[in-house]
Every structure is written in C-alpha cells, then in structure tokens.
Design a protein around this motif. Structure first.
Motif, PDB file in Angstrom:
ATOM      1  N   ILE A  80       0.852  -1.184   0.000  1.00 32.52           N
ATOM      2  CA  ILE A  80       0.000   0.000   0.000  1.00 32.52           C
ATOM      3  C   ILE A  80       0.888   1.234   0.000  1.00 32.52           C
ATOM      4  O   ILE A  80       1.856   1.315   0.753  1.00 32.52           O
ATOM      5  CB  ILE A  80      -0.958  -0.014   1.216  1.00 32.52           C
ATOM      6  N   GLY A  82      -2.618   5.302  -0.343  1.00 32.22           N
ATOM      7  CA  GLY A  82      -3.657   4.285  -0.204  1.00 32.22           C
ATOM      8  C   GLY A  82      -3.847   3.367  -1.392  1.00 32.22           C
ATOM      9  O   GLY A  82      -4.741   2.514  -1.369  1.00 32.22           O
ATOM     10  N   THR A 127      -3.270   0.167  -3.568  1.00 34.54           N
ATOM     11  CA  THR A 127      -2.915  -1.176  -3.112  1.00 34.54           C
ATOM     12  C   THR A 127      -2.606  -2.117  -4.268  1.00 34.54           C
ATOM     13  O   THR A 127      -3.088  -1.919  -5.389  1.00 34.54           O
ATOM     14  CB  THR A 127      -4.059  -1.774  -2.283  1.00 34.54           C
ATOM     15  N   THR A 154      -7.293  -7.809   2.318  1.00 34.00           N
ATOM     16  CA  THR A 154      -7.347  -6.359   2.149  1.00 34.00           C
ATOM     17  C   THR A 154      -6.300  -5.714   3.040  1.00 34.00           C
ATOM     18  O   THR A 154      -6.322  -5.904   4.258  1.00 34.00           O
ATOM     19  CB  THR A 154      -8.733  -5.810   2.500  1.00 34.00           C
ATOM     20  N   SER A 156      -4.641  -2.235   4.564  1.00 33.76           N
ATOM     21  CA  SER A 156      -5.030  -0.857   4.851  1.00 33.76           C
ATOM     22  C   SER A 156      -4.047  -0.265   5.858  1.00 33.76           C
ATOM     23  O   SER A 156      -3.247  -0.992   6.450  1.00 33.76           O
ATOM     24  CB  SER A 156      -6.467  -0.784   5.391  1.00 33.76           C
ATOM     25  N   ASP A 159      -3.499   3.129   8.868  1.00 33.84           N
ATOM     26  CA  ASP A 159      -4.002   4.272   9.618  1.00 33.84           C
ATOM     27  C   ASP A 159      -2.776   5.086  10.007  1.00 33.84           C
ATOM     28  O   ASP A 159      -2.066   4.744  10.965  1.00 33.84           O
ATOM     29  CB  ASP A 159      -4.780   3.811  10.849  1.00 33.84           C
TER      30      ASP A 159
END
Length: 115
Positions: A51, A55, A57, A68, A70, A72
């Motif tokens: 990633i 953002g 991917t 998935t 992700s 933060d």
C-alpha cells in the motif's frame, strides 16, 4: 530507530478470517509505502500486499479478492484483513516497508489454517 511489531495471528479453520496488525514506531511509517510479507515453511519470503502512502494497493494473485491491506497513519498502524483463508495461507506474516528494508524485519506473527 524503527520498530515493527506484528500481531493478530492464530489458528483458524479453512474459510475463516483473521485481521493482522503492524504497529510501527518511528517517523518512517507515514512517509513510506508498506507491505505485508509471508514465509511458509521451506519457502522464501514473499510479498503478499502493498500500500502506498496515498492508499493505492496491490496484491499477489493468490490473495486477490480475499485479503485487504489498509493503513491508519494517525495510529502508525498497518492492517491485513484476511478472509476465506486456505491451508496454503499458513505462514509467518511480516510487515515492512515496500520495498523491504532488511533492518526492519520483526518477529512476525504465525498464521495457521487448518483444513
């Protein structure tokens, strides 16, 4: 100094789900593309997903549609949501920059999928 700590692994039946987390210390997380990697017994470590800071991917074909990735940036944490797990997903999972920096490999977290 950068430290990456993976967690969330475990034993799960085929078809189950797990969510892995990678807590990063240091400033490097928010400015780096990151990746999840895995190493199965007797095999080389491979990239599973990556990633970018924005953002975007990418996934290895074997996990597309099931995993998935992700991030933060406010928590300096990287995630990997894994669903429809298969026995061949059994491995130690690691996070690192993408491309990886050999100085940053952590202990990893074991994922075992039973059939």
């Amino acid at each position: 100094q950068v430290q990456l700590v993976e967690s969330g692994g475990g034993l799960v039946q085929a078809g189950g789900s797990l969510r892995l987390s990678c807590a990063a210390s240091g400033r490097i997380f928010s400015i780096s593309a990151m990746g999840w990697y895995r190493q199965a017994p007797g095999k080389q470590r491979e990239l599973v997903a990556s990633i970018t800071t924005g953002g975007s991917t990418n996934y290895v074909d074997s996990v597309k549609g099931r995993f998935t990735i992700s991030r933060d940036n406010t928590k300096n944490t990287l995630y990997l949501q894994m669903s429809s797990l298969k026995p061949e997903d059994t491995a130690v999972y690691y996070c690192n920059r993408y491309p990886p920096n050999n100085l940053y490999w952590g202990q990893g977290t074991q994922v075992t999928v039973s059939s």
